[in-house]
Design an enzyme around this catalytic site. Sequence first.
Site, PDB file in Angstrom:
ATOM      1  N   GLY A 183     -15.871  33.678  -2.121  1.00  0.00           N
ATOM      2  CA  GLY A 183     -16.475  33.200  -0.746  1.00  0.00           C
ATOM      3  C   GLY A 183     -15.561  33.032   0.195  1.00  0.00           C
ATOM      4  N   SER A 184     -15.928  33.010   1.406  1.00  0.00           N
ATOM      5  CA  SER A 184     -15.105  32.593   2.444  1.00  0.00           C
ATOM      6  C   SER A 184     -16.058  32.168   3.552  1.00  0.00           C
ATOM      7  CB  SER A 184     -14.026  33.746   2.890  1.00  0.00           C
ATOM      8  OG  SER A 184     -14.687  35.023   3.199  1.00  0.00           O
ATOM      9  N   GLY A 185     -15.491  31.098   4.245  1.00  0.00           N
ATOM     10  CA  GLY A 185     -16.165  30.742   5.561  1.00  0.00           C
ATOM     11  C   GLY A 185     -15.233  30.981   6.681  1.00  0.00           C
ATOM     12  N   ALA A 186     -15.686  30.382   7.727  1.00  0.00           N
ATOM     13  CA  ALA A 186     -15.124  30.611   9.143  1.00  0.00           C
ATOM     14  C   ALA A 186     -13.567  30.317   8.748  1.00  0.00           C
ATOM     15  CB  ALA A 186     -15.545  29.882  10.126  1.00  0.00           C
ATOM     16  N   TYR A 187     -13.234  29.096   7.948  1.00  0.00           N
ATOM     17  CA  TYR A 187     -11.896  28.561   7.716  1.00  0.00           C
ATOM     18  C   TYR A 187     -11.543  28.392   6.426  1.00  0.00           C
ATOM     19  CZ  TYR A 187     -11.809  28.908  12.874  1.00  0.00           C
ATOM     20  OH  TYR A 187     -12.165  29.146  14.243  1.00  0.00           O
ATOM     21  N   ASP A 194     -11.324  29.787   2.142  1.00  0.00           N
ATOM     22  CA  ASP A 194     -11.231  30.768   1.074  1.00  0.00           C
ATOM     23  C   ASP A 194     -11.786  29.899  -0.073  1.00  0.00           C
ATOM     24  OD1 ASP A 194     -10.672  33.614   2.021  1.00  0.00           O
ATOM     25  OD2 ASP A 194      -9.133  32.166   2.816  1.00  0.00           O
ATOM     26  N   VAL A 195     -12.759  30.368  -0.983  1.00  0.00           N
ATOM     27  CA  VAL A 195     -13.411  29.544  -2.152  1.00  0.00           C
ATOM     28  C   VAL A 195     -13.093  30.452  -3.366  1.00  0.00           C
ATOM     29  CG1 VAL A 195     -15.172  28.397  -3.046  1.00  0.00           C
ATOM     30  CG2 VAL A 195     -14.978  28.502  -0.499  1.00  0.00           C
ATOM     31  N   LYS A 247     -11.720  25.204  -2.937  1.00  0.00           N
ATOM     32  CA  LYS A 247     -12.006  25.385  -1.660  1.00  0.00           C
ATOM     33  C   LYS A 247     -10.786  25.142  -0.555  1.00  0.00           C
ATOM     34  CE  LYS A 247     -15.034  24.502   2.157  1.00  0.00           C
ATOM     35  NZ  LYS A 247     -16.423  23.908   2.882  1.00  0.00           N
ATOM     36  N   ASP A 257     -24.224  21.087   9.919  1.00  0.00           N
ATOM     37  CA  ASP A 257     -24.335  22.431   9.737  1.00  0.00           C
ATOM     38  C   ASP A 257     -25.413  22.722   8.570  1.00  0.00           C
ATOM     39  OD1 ASP A 257     -23.830  25.243   9.969  1.00  0.00           O
ATOM     40  OD2 ASP A 257     -21.823  25.124   9.229  1.00  0.00           O
TER      41      ASP A 257
END
Length: 483
Positions: free
Chosen positions: A28-32, A34-35, A50, A148
């Site tokens: 996965g990845s979010g705004a800032y 990478d997982v 993470k 969030d």
Amino acid sequence: MESPSAKSWSIHTRPDIIRKYQILERIGSGAYSDVHRARRLSDGVIVALKEIHDYQSAFREIEALQILQGSPNIVVLHEYFWREDEDAVLVLEFLKTDLATVIAEAKKRGSDGGESGWRLAVDEVKRWMIQILSGLDACHRNMIVHRDLKPSNLLIADDGVLKLADFGQARILMEPEFDESNEISQPSEMNSSDQVPAISQPPAIFSGTESSVREGNRTEEQEPISKEEYFRALDELKAKNSETEFDKETCTYDGDTSCIATCTTSDLEEDPFKGSSYSYEMEGGVPADDGQGSLTSCVGTRWFRAPELLYGSTNYGLEIDLWSLGCIFAELFTLEPLFPGTADIDQMSRIFTTLGNLTEDSWPSCSKLPDFQIISFNNIDKPIGLEACLPNRSPDEISIVKRLLCYDPSNRATAMELLQDKYFTDEPLPVPLSELHIPSIRTGQDLDSPAGWYNNNESDSDMDVLGPLNITTRATRYSVQYD
Ligand SMILES: Nc1ncnc2c1ncn2[C@@H]1O[C@H](COP(=O)(O)OP(=O)(O)OP(=O)(O)O)[C@@H](O)[C@H]1O
């Protein structure tokens, strides 16, 4: 700042990490961030690594998770790696799926003609809700505002335990009461410069270990505090916030963290109704949590954002999470996002169309909100009402959502209060964890983000029913009307 993808290879070159973990695939990845899924070499345990590309997010996530360790409904932080010249890498327990996937699967079962139709069984919903409330209660008892909350940040383990995750936007509003019995033991090998709670400068070398992870000093077993005590603490905090000395050490600029846009005057200078205005990332970095004790309103994901944030408040409290919770619970009941706004003003319009106008009657002092005088909405004579948004749900269920979606933040029920709601002790009782339907995968998409949702769904907005909006712009003021 480099984009996350540009840096995502770096974890593979970190000797301190690959010595202990076999990095498997990226999950996965979010705004800032990478997982990656990874295997701990010492015992074969699967973990999530993470890698956070933003200093402030990393700082916040580590700090919040250290305080909350020991709470059963908070993701476990096993250890972390953080050197001054590299991104922080958090070693988290690996959690297979999330609540967004549970909702998406239930919806799919319904559309496939499954027997449960378009709803999750009430006894399952109750179990999910209790777990979310327990996790949030742990946060709020420690004066941590998550900022969030959304279904995709509620991760789920194989055994059905739900855990709040993604604390990259979390803030500690004040230090929890010191309790000697829960004093945090620092690992002997760490010197004072390594101690996370004192982070105010870029870290020297941080390599937290399991033993350094702070024991959660307040968990579910603690005595409930009264709402009065809770808000008194909050008031004290707000008073403290107004002192310029407050938080100087820990408040720094968010820079370009995964900040989600809010309704500010600068947003309004651009067309707020652009259908494609899903890009929330601030360019160039926005001063946030300004170091003067004010918080940024630039947090959270729009659909779950409280009205005070939409109006640009910088003096909000834990209650913003309670609003998000109301939206999440409504979504559990209907399997549809409650307020899927396409832009911030659309978000506000959806809320007002449902709940009625925000006025001094519904929230005394709301007119002092920073953007309140800048945006005016047409008078809504007949709000749709939450009942209409939650068809076929019981009065108790509607009541829970109503207790959370109050304009006046001080009227929102706390997580602890809701945990004591008779809804959870009435039949049908919450199912045991072992009877929850756990999806075997994650959808892989942030279904509760506007971009993800609109890529996958036709709009069935109540706004379609109401007809298009008319926006009248005046020099510094926007007026929104329905045809
Ligand atoms: N502990 C975990 N176990 C398994 N998967 C995880 C874990 N933590 C995060 N993920 C996956 O990685 C993705 C990104 O993680 P996360 O949401 O924490 O990052 P973020 O950069 O803070 O995201 P956002 O942009 O939503 O703020 C998640 O959607 C999830 O799919």
